[in-house]
Design a protein around this motif. Structure first.
Motif, PDB file in Angstrom:
ATOM      1  N   ARG A  94      56.081  19.915  79.237  1.00  0.00           N
ATOM      2  CA  ARG A  94      56.628  20.952  80.126  1.00  0.00           C
ATOM      3  C   ARG A  94      56.021  22.323  79.856  1.00  0.00           C
ATOM      4  O   ARG A  94      56.237  23.270  80.606  1.00  0.00           O
ATOM      5  CB  ARG A  94      58.150  21.041  79.957  1.00  0.00           C
ATOM      6  CG  ARG A  94      58.866  19.718  80.208  1.00  0.00           C
ATOM      7  CD  ARG A  94      60.388  19.890  80.311  1.00  0.00           C
ATOM      8  NE  ARG A  94      60.996  20.477  79.134  1.00  0.00           N
ATOM      9  CZ  ARG A  94      61.314  19.777  78.032  1.00  0.00           C
ATOM     10  NH1 ARG A  94      61.042  18.485  77.947  1.00  0.00           N
ATOM     11  NH2 ARG A  94      61.891  20.384  77.024  1.00  0.00           N
ATOM     12  N   ILE A  95      55.302  22.423  78.781  1.00  0.00           N
ATOM     13  CA  ILE A  95      54.740  23.677  78.291  1.00  0.00           C
ATOM     14  C   ILE A  95      53.377  23.306  77.698  1.00  0.00           C
ATOM     15  O   ILE A  95      53.137  22.149  77.379  1.00  0.00           O
ATOM     16  CB  ILE A  95      55.732  24.262  77.235  1.00  0.00           C
ATOM     17  CG1 ILE A  95      55.452  25.698  76.861  1.00  0.00           C
ATOM     18  CG2 ILE A  95      55.814  23.411  76.014  1.00  0.00           C
ATOM     19  CD1 ILE A  95      56.595  26.297  75.984  1.00  0.00           C
ATOM     20  N   SER A 155      69.198  28.016  71.415  1.00  0.00           N
ATOM     21  CA  SER A 155      68.507  26.961  72.165  1.00  0.00           C
ATOM     22  C   SER A 155      69.374  25.714  72.291  1.00  0.00           C
ATOM     23  O   SER A 155      69.424  25.077  73.350  1.00  0.00           O
ATOM     24  CB  SER A 155      67.189  26.592  71.480  1.00  0.00           C
ATOM     25  OG  SER A 155      66.362  27.718  71.379  1.00  0.00           O
ATOM     26  N   HIS A 157      57.986  24.756  71.634  1.00  0.00           N
ATOM     27  CA  HIS A 157      59.388  24.385  71.791  1.00  0.00           C
ATOM     28  C   HIS A 157      60.011  24.419  70.395  1.00  0.00           C
ATOM     29  O   HIS A 157      59.375  24.040  69.406  1.00  0.00           O
ATOM     30  CB  HIS A 157      59.538  22.992  72.407  1.00  0.00           C
ATOM     31  CG  HIS A 157      59.457  22.999  73.913  1.00  0.00           C
ATOM     32  ND1 HIS A 157      59.214  21.865  74.655  1.00  0.00           N
ATOM     33  CD2 HIS A 157      59.598  24.021  74.808  1.00  0.00           C
ATOM     34  CE1 HIS A 157      59.203  22.186  75.952  1.00  0.00           C
ATOM     35  NE2 HIS A 157      59.422  23.483  76.066  1.00  0.00           N
ATOM     36  N   LYS A 188      61.315  33.739  76.014  1.00  0.00           N
ATOM     37  CA  LYS A 188      60.256  33.859  77.019  1.00  0.00           C
ATOM     38  C   LYS A 188      59.057  32.985  76.642  1.00  0.00           C
ATOM     39  O   LYS A 188      58.567  32.195  77.460  1.00  0.00           O
ATOM     40  CB  LYS A 188      59.823  35.335  77.113  1.00  0.00           C
ATOM     41  CG  LYS A 188      58.707  35.611  78.112  1.00  0.00           C
ATOM     42  CD  LYS A 188      58.260  37.069  78.030  1.00  0.00           C
ATOM     43  CE  LYS A 188      56.831  37.200  78.522  1.00  0.00           C
ATOM     44  NZ  LYS A 188      56.186  38.429  78.042  1.00  0.00           N
ATOM     45  N   LEU A 189      58.598  33.116  75.411  1.00  0.00           N
ATOM     46  CA  LEU A 189      57.391  32.380  75.018  1.00  0.00           C
ATOM     47  C   LEU A 189      57.640  30.883  74.897  1.00  0.00           C
ATOM     48  O   LEU A 189      56.720  30.086  75.040  1.00  0.00           O
ATOM     49  CB  LEU A 189      56.830  32.937  73.711  1.00  0.00           C
ATOM     50  CG  LEU A 189      56.107  34.276  73.882  1.00  0.00           C
ATOM     51  CD1 LEU A 189      55.769  34.890  72.532  1.00  0.00           C
ATOM     52  CD2 LEU A 189      54.822  34.121  74.701  1.00  0.00           C
ATOM     53  N   THR A 190      58.866  30.501  74.636  1.00  0.00           N
ATOM     54  CA  THR A 190      59.166  29.072  74.577  1.00  0.00           C
ATOM     55  C   THR A 190      59.609  28.547  75.943  1.00  0.00           C
ATOM     56  O   THR A 190      59.963  27.393  76.077  1.00  0.00           O
ATOM     57  CB  THR A 190      60.271  28.768  73.537  1.00  0.00           C
ATOM     58  OG1 THR A 190      61.466  29.467  73.912  1.00  0.00           O
ATOM     59  CG2 THR A 190      59.875  29.243  72.152  1.00  0.00           C
ATOM     60  N   LYS A 191      59.567  29.424  76.923  1.00  0.00           N
ATOM     61  CA  LYS A 191      59.987  29.078  78.294  1.00  0.00           C
ATOM     62  C   LYS A 191      61.340  28.374  78.295  1.00  0.00           C
ATOM     63  O   LYS A 191      61.525  27.328  78.903  1.00  0.00           O
ATOM     64  CB  LYS A 191      58.924  28.200  78.977  1.00  0.00           C
ATOM     65  CG  LYS A 191      57.653  28.986  79.263  1.00  0.00           C
ATOM     66  CD  LYS A 191      56.697  28.219  80.166  1.00  0.00           C
ATOM     67  CE  LYS A 191      55.434  29.025  80.395  1.00  0.00           C
ATOM     68  NZ  LYS A 191      54.340  28.273  80.982  1.00  0.00           N
ATOM     69  N   SER A 192      62.281  28.948  77.551  1.00  0.00           N
ATOM     70  CA  SER A 192      63.588  28.292  77.488  1.00  0.00           C
ATOM     71  C   SER A 192      64.717  29.299  77.678  1.00  0.00           C
ATOM     72  O   SER A 192      65.612  29.399  76.850  1.00  0.00           O
ATOM     73  CB  SER A 192      63.743  27.539  76.163  1.00  0.00           C
ATOM     74  OG  SER A 192      63.439  28.359  75.067  1.00  0.00           O
ATOM     75  N   TYR A 193      64.626  30.064  78.760  1.00  0.00           N
ATOM     76  CA  TYR A 193      65.738  30.961  79.083  1.00  0.00           C
ATOM     77  C   TYR A 193      67.011  30.138  79.222  1.00  0.00           C
ATOM     78  O   TYR A 193      66.993  29.024  79.737  1.00  0.00           O
ATOM     79  CB  TYR A 193      65.450  31.721  80.378  1.00  0.00           C
ATOM     80  CG  TYR A 193      64.504  32.874  80.177  1.00  0.00           C
ATOM     81  CD1 TYR A 193      64.861  33.977  79.404  1.00  0.00           C
ATOM     82  CD2 TYR A 193      63.229  32.848  80.737  1.00  0.00           C
ATOM     83  CE1 TYR A 193      63.991  35.017  79.189  1.00  0.00           C
ATOM     84  CE2 TYR A 193      62.344  33.894  80.532  1.00  0.00           C
ATOM     85  CZ  TYR A 193      62.727  34.983  79.757  1.00  0.00           C
ATOM     86  OH  TYR A 193      61.859  36.009  79.541  1.00  0.00           O
TER      87      TYR A 193
END
Lengths: 312, 312
Positions: A143-144, B76, A64, B104-109
C-alpha cells in the motif's frame, strides 16, 4: 557458518504479548545486518543476545509502523551506549526527515554519524557492496512504497586440487593465485591444462531474500532465482485471499508458488494476521506447493549451513 | 474503588528484557488515564489487561524516548482497532508536529480525531477538568521541558446523617440537596440547625501525583501537599548523588524527603538506573526518611482504597 538468520519478530501490527512485529537479524559471510525494526526490536535483541555493536547497516522495507517504529528507540540506545561508528540506514524516502525531527525535538542528537540511504527506485538496484557481500533491492507491491532485500555472498575463489596439481612439476606456488581465479595453465610444451583439472568448485554461495509486505508478485522470481533462503510474508490463508488485493498482502500458497518458481532451497513464512490462532495451517497450505517450508517464530535461528549438511 | 494505579513500565532508557520504560495506567473516580508511553507500552497494556478503549486522555511528561516512543505505535493501533472517539494528548510543545509527520510519512492518518494540548507554561496549570476529576501540571526540572501531573478527585457532597435529620419533622426530602451541599437548616422558630449536626464528612478525596523525571525540587511540595499517592522518580541512590546535577535526576532519599514534606500517604518510587541490579536498596534508603514506600514494578497495581482500609 556463512548464513544465519534470527527472527526477532514476525507478526503483523496488532499488539499482543508474545507476537512482536517484524525484525530479523542476518549474519552472512561475517557481515551483520538488521532487517526491519518494529516496536520492541531492541528488547528482542537483548532477549536473543544479538550484539548491538555488530550492526552497522539497518534495512527498512517500508514506512509502516510494524516495520520501523522501533528504529528511533534503537538509534537513541546507540547514543546511550556511546556508539562512535557510523550507522547506515537504508529505507524509503522520508526516513531521514522522520528520524532527524525526532532527534531534534527530543534534543538527543547522536554523537555517531547516521548515514541515510534513501530509496526511491522501482527497479531492483545494488544498494550495498563490500568484498564479501552484495545487497540488492527487490521491488514489492504494497500500500506504500516497499522494497524487499536480497543479501548475497560474493563468489569465493576456486579451491586447488592439490593432488592433480602435483602431477605437474612446472606449476609453482606463485601460479596458484591465477589458478584459483579460474585460469587454465599452459605448460612449456604449449599443452593446456584446463582449470577444471586443477581446481574443485568452491562452496556454493549463500543468499537470503527478504520479501515483506507484498501482494503476490511473480515478477520478483528472476531477481531471487536459486536463493538459499527466502523469507516471504504470508499474512493470510487462501480462504481469505479476497483480503489480499485491498491490503496488498499474500497468502501462504502464494508465498510457496514464489518459492517453487524461484527454485529456492528453503522458504520461511511469517507476518501472520492476528485472525489465525493456529499457525500450523500456514505451513500445511504452503507445503501443498513447496516442500521445504518453515514457520517464522521469534527467537528461532535458521542456519543455512546446518540445513545443507542434513540435506546432502 | 476510586484510585487504582497500574505500573506498565518503570525503568530508565537502557533496553533490557524485563525492564520496560515508563508508563502508568490510572483509574481515578471512574476516569481512565495513561501517563507516559515508553516503547512497548501497548504490549504491556495487553499483558496487564488494560482496556485500550477506556483511554481517552494520554499525558506525556517530556519528550525523551523512554517516556513516549511507544505513543506513535499506540496511536496507530487505535486506527487498526477502528477507534472513533477523540483521543486527547497532553504533552510538551512539538508533540503534535512529531506525531503528525509520522502519520503523514507512514500514510496512516487516523479516522478518529487526535486532539493535542501542547504545554509550554513553567507554572502549574489546570489542563483537564470534568465533573469528577481535575488534572494540574507539576513543573519539574529535567534536561528538557518536563511536567509531572496531579490527578485529583473533585470533592464529593456531604453525606446525610439520617438519624439526626429525623429528629426534625420540618426537614423534608426536598431539603436534602441543600443540606448535602453544606447549608445549615433554619427551623420555623428561627432556630438554626448547623450543617455539622445534619451531615457527616464525605469520603476523603483521593489524588495522585506523578513526578518523573526531575532534579530534587522542593518547590513542588505545596502543589502536591497531602496527596494520597506520590510517584516520584528515584534514578540513583545517594552514593551517586553526584550524577543527579548533570543528568537532572533524583535519589531515593530525595524522593522520600519530598514525600515527607508534602505529607503524602504513600510514596512509590521507580525509574531506576540500570547500574543497580538490586532494587531493595532504593526502598531501604527511602525508608530512612519516610515510612510508607513501595518499589514500582511492572504489572503491579496499587489500590488506594485497599491501602486505606488496612490503615484505618
Amino acid at each position: 557458518m556463512s548464513l544465519q538468520l534470527t527472527i526477532l519478530g514476525c507478526h503483523s501490527a496488532t499488539p499482543r504479548v508474545n507476537a512482536y512485529p517484524t525484525s530479523q537479524y542476518l549474519e552472512i559471510n561475517n557481515r551483520h545486518f538488521l532487517i526491519d525494526c518494529g516496536e520492541g526490536t531492541q528488547r528482542q535483541m537483548r532477549k536473543y543476545k544479538v550484539g548491538f555493536s555488530k550492526i552497522d547497516h539497518i534495512f527498512i522495507s517500508h514506512l509502516h509502523g510494524d516495520h520501523f517504529f522501533g528504529l528511533i528507540g534503537l538509534i537513541s540506545t546507540y547514543g546511550i551506549l556511546n556508539r562512535e561508528k557510523d550507522l547506515h540506514i537504508y529505507g524509503p524516502e522520508g526516513i531521514k526527515e522522520l528520524t532527524l525531527i525526532q532527534l531534534k525535538l527530543t534534543k538527543s542528537y547522536t554523537k555517531y554519524n547516521l548515514v541515510f540511504h534513501e530509496l526511491t527506485s522501482k527497479e531492483s538496484e545494488l544498494i550495498f557492496e563490500d568484498d564479501k557481500v552484495t545487497v540488492h533491492t527487490i521491488p514489492l507491491d504494497h500500500r506504500i512504497y516497499t522494497n524487499g532485500f536480497l543479501f548475497a555472498e560474493k563468489p569465493k575463489p576456486r579451491n586447488l586440487h592439490i593432488d592433480n596439481i602435483k602431477q605437474y612439476s612446472e606449476i609453482e606456488t606463485c601460479d596458484y593465485h591465477n589458478i584459483k581465479a579460474g585460469k587454465d595453465f599452459v605448460l612449456s610444451t604449449g599443452e593446456i591444462v584446463p582449470n577444471s583439472e586443477l581446481t574443485i568448485d568452491p562452496p556454493k554461495t549463500k543468499s537470503f531474500a527478504f520479501c515483506s509486505d507484498t501482494l503476490f508478485k511473480p515478477d520478483i522470481v528472476p531477481i531471487i532465482k536459486n536463493v538459499t533462503v527466502l523469507y516471504h510474508e504470508a499474512t493470510f490463508l487462501k480462504d481469505r485471499e479476497d483480503l489480499c488485493e485491498r491490503t496488498k498482502h499474500a497468502t501462504a500458497e502464494q508465498a510457496a508458488i514464489i518459492a517453487r518458481d524461484a527454485n529456492v532451497e528453503k522458504l520461511i513464512i511469517g507476518h501472520y494476521s492476528s485472525r489465525y490462532p493456529d499457525l500450523s495451517a500456514f505451513k500445511k497450505e504452503a507445503e501443498t506447493v513447496f516442500e521445504n517450508v518453515e514457520l517464522a517464530e521469534a527467537g528461532q535461528t535458521y542456519d543455512a549451513s546446518l540445513t545443507l549438511e542434513s540435506t546432502y
